[in-house]
Scaffold this active site. Structure first.
Site, PDB file in Angstrom:
ATOM      1  N   ASP A  25     -37.622  50.009  16.348  1.00 44.37           N
ATOM      2  CA  ASP A  25     -36.440  49.212  16.689  1.00 44.37           C
ATOM      3  C   ASP A  25     -35.584  49.926  17.733  1.00 44.37           C
ATOM      4  O   ASP A  25     -35.566  51.155  17.798  1.00 44.37           O
ATOM      5  CB  ASP A  25     -35.622  48.940  15.414  1.00 44.37           C
ATOM      6  N   HIS A  42     -38.850  46.961  26.096  1.00 42.32           N
ATOM      7  CA  HIS A  42     -40.139  46.709  25.437  1.00 42.32           C
ATOM      8  C   HIS A  42     -41.271  47.395  26.196  1.00 42.32           C
ATOM      9  O   HIS A  42     -42.174  47.954  25.590  1.00 42.32           O
ATOM     10  CB  HIS A  42     -40.398  45.199  25.332  1.00 42.32           C
ATOM     11  N   LEU A 136     -58.385  57.621  12.929  1.00 50.36           N
ATOM     12  CA  LEU A 136     -57.070  57.072  12.587  1.00 50.36           C
ATOM     13  C   LEU A 136     -57.199  55.559  12.515  1.00 50.36           C
ATOM     14  O   LEU A 136     -57.825  54.954  13.383  1.00 50.36           O
ATOM     15  CB  LEU A 136     -56.047  57.433  13.683  1.00 50.36           C
TER      16      LEU A 136
HETATM   17  C1  IPE Z   1     -37.622  44.465  13.064  1.00 46.20           C
HETATM   18  O1  IPE Z   1     -36.717  44.596  14.122  1.00 46.20           O
HETATM   19  C2  IPE Z   1     -38.910  43.937  13.557  1.00 46.20           C
HETATM   20  C3  IPE Z   1     -39.645  44.767  14.500  1.00 46.20           C
HETATM   21  C4  IPE Z   1     -39.357  45.968  14.929  1.00 46.20           C
HETATM   22  C5  IPE Z   1     -40.844  44.149  14.995  1.00 46.20           C
HETATM   23  P1  IPE Z   1     -35.583  43.512  14.368  1.00 46.20           P
HETATM   24  O2  IPE Z   1     -34.752  44.052  15.482  1.00 46.20           O
HETATM   25  O3  IPE Z   1     -36.173  42.177  14.576  1.00 46.20           O
HETATM   26  O4  IPE Z   1     -34.791  43.536  12.985  1.00 46.20           O
HETATM   27  P2  IPE Z   1     -33.353  42.951  12.612  1.00 46.20           P
HETATM   28  O5  IPE Z   1     -33.327  41.524  13.052  1.00 46.20           O
HETATM   29  O6  IPE Z   1     -32.337  43.761  13.361  1.00 46.20           O
HETATM   30  O7  IPE Z   1     -33.247  43.137  11.144  1.00 46.20           O
HETATM   31  C1  IPE Z   2     -37.662  46.246  18.583  1.00 47.93           C
HETATM   32  O1  IPE Z   2     -36.596  46.390  19.465  1.00 47.93           O
HETATM   33  C2  IPE Z   2     -38.808  45.476  19.205  1.00 47.93           C
HETATM   34  C3  IPE Z   2     -39.026  44.138  18.593  1.00 47.93           C
HETATM   35  C4  IPE Z   2     -38.375  43.627  17.594  1.00 47.93           C
HETATM   36  C5  IPE Z   2     -40.071  43.356  19.190  1.00 47.93           C
HETATM   37  P1  IPE Z   2     -35.464  45.286  19.558  1.00 47.93           P
HETATM   38  O2  IPE Z   2     -35.866  44.303  20.624  1.00 47.93           O
HETATM   39  O3  IPE Z   2     -35.158  44.697  18.240  1.00 47.93           O
HETATM   40  O4  IPE Z   2     -34.254  46.149  20.087  1.00 47.93           O
HETATM   41  P2  IPE Z   2     -32.727  46.006  19.655  1.00 47.93           P
HETATM   42  O5  IPE Z   2     -32.665  46.117  18.159  1.00 47.93           O
HETATM   43  O6  IPE Z   2     -32.245  44.688  20.146  1.00 47.93           O
HETATM   44  O7  IPE Z   2     -32.058  47.142  20.334  1.00 47.93           O
HETATM   45 MG    MG Z   3     -33.833  45.178  16.744  1.00 43.05          MG
END
Ligand code: IPE
Ligand code: IPE
Ligand code: MG
Length: 252
Positions: A25, A42, A136
């Protein structure tokens, strides 16, 4: 009651965790902080995946599970969703040969039926190609949700035993999407939030949890080592007392 799951055996925390599960995240915030579009985060996140996979191979971790796209992430703006899908396709096209050469078995779990047929085919090919690798097991959770997983397992379990209404945990577990892996020893969430966000719900019952403020694109082998070091200071009791755990360790 006899249980086979790792919830009942006591893995030695002094050693490297067998199975690490990560919520990657913070990609969006990493980009925003740099005045870049979220998608740049990303893209950078894919590089971090490469680094952490390499580190896991190097440290002798047997299972690495990465949450790449949740069943709730469809709620994001359409452009972001489609970019994430394209990134997934390119990463598969570019990385599978190298993974195979490095002895990595790739698995993708989640409700894949919602993906583009081309992506579904790429996934099937990559899984088949790397199926016999043993160094792995890398699992990518895509359109995955912990509740989805439990529900699909319940459905399969019930269908497999027509007319029965009594079931045990041991009968459900083999139908879960990741039945091929032991339960995670260490869970890591980057990006500062301290929640599970519908990741592996059943399997995390006794997993050691580790949260870091580091955004996923900045996470790397050294950050992984810090998480492992934190894990190695934990005492996993699985409901027992500390004294029992110490006794059992001496006996083994
Ligand atoms: C959780 O991250 C899902 C992934 C990393 C794929 P999110 O950014 O979607 O989670 P929330 O919405 O903050 O809980
Ligand atoms: C996690 O990073 C990647 C996915 C959920 C695909 P985020 O896109 O949720 O990044 P933040 O949380 O908005 O910073
Ligand atoms: Mg996120």
């Amino acid at each position: 009651m006899s249980h086979q799951s790792s919830t009942q055996t006591i893995p030695d925390v002094a050693s490297i965790p067998r199975h690490i599960a990560i919520i990657m995240d913070g990609n969006g915030r990493w980009a925003t902080q740099r005045f870049l579009p979220r998608v740049a985060g990303h893209g950078k996140g894919v590089e971090a995946v490469r680094d952490v996979v390499e580190a896991c191979v190097d440290r002798g971790v047997q299972y690495l599970t990465l949450f790449a796209f949740s069943s709730e992430n469809w709620r994001r703006p359409a452009e972001e969703v489609s970019l994430l899908m394209r990134l997934f396709v390119t990463a598969l096209e570019r990385e599978v040969a190298k993974m195979h050469a490095n002895g990595i078995r790739l698995k993708v779990v989640g409700d894949l039926t919602r993906f583009d047929p081309k992506l579904q085919q790429l996934i099937a090919l990559a899984e088949r190609r790397t199926a016999n690798n043993t160094r792995l097991t890398l699992t990518i959770c895509a359109n995955y949700g912990g509740r989805w997983d439990i529900m699909q397992a319940v459905r399969k379990m019930v269908v497999a035993a027509p007319g029965r209404s009594e079931f045990t945990e041991e009968e459900l577990a083999p139908h879960l999407a990741m039945a091929y892996a032991p339960e995670p020893d260490l869970f890591i969430r980057t990006g500062g939030e301290e929640r599970i966000s519908n990741f592996l719900l059943w399997q995390l019952a006794y997993t050691e949890l580790y949260f870091t403020d580091t955004y996923w694109p900045d996470f790397n082998g050294a950050a992984l080592d810090e998480a492992i070091a934190s894990y190695q200071h934990r005492e996993r009791r699985f409901g027992r007392t500390s004294e029992q755990v110490v006794e059992q360790k001496k006996a083994s």
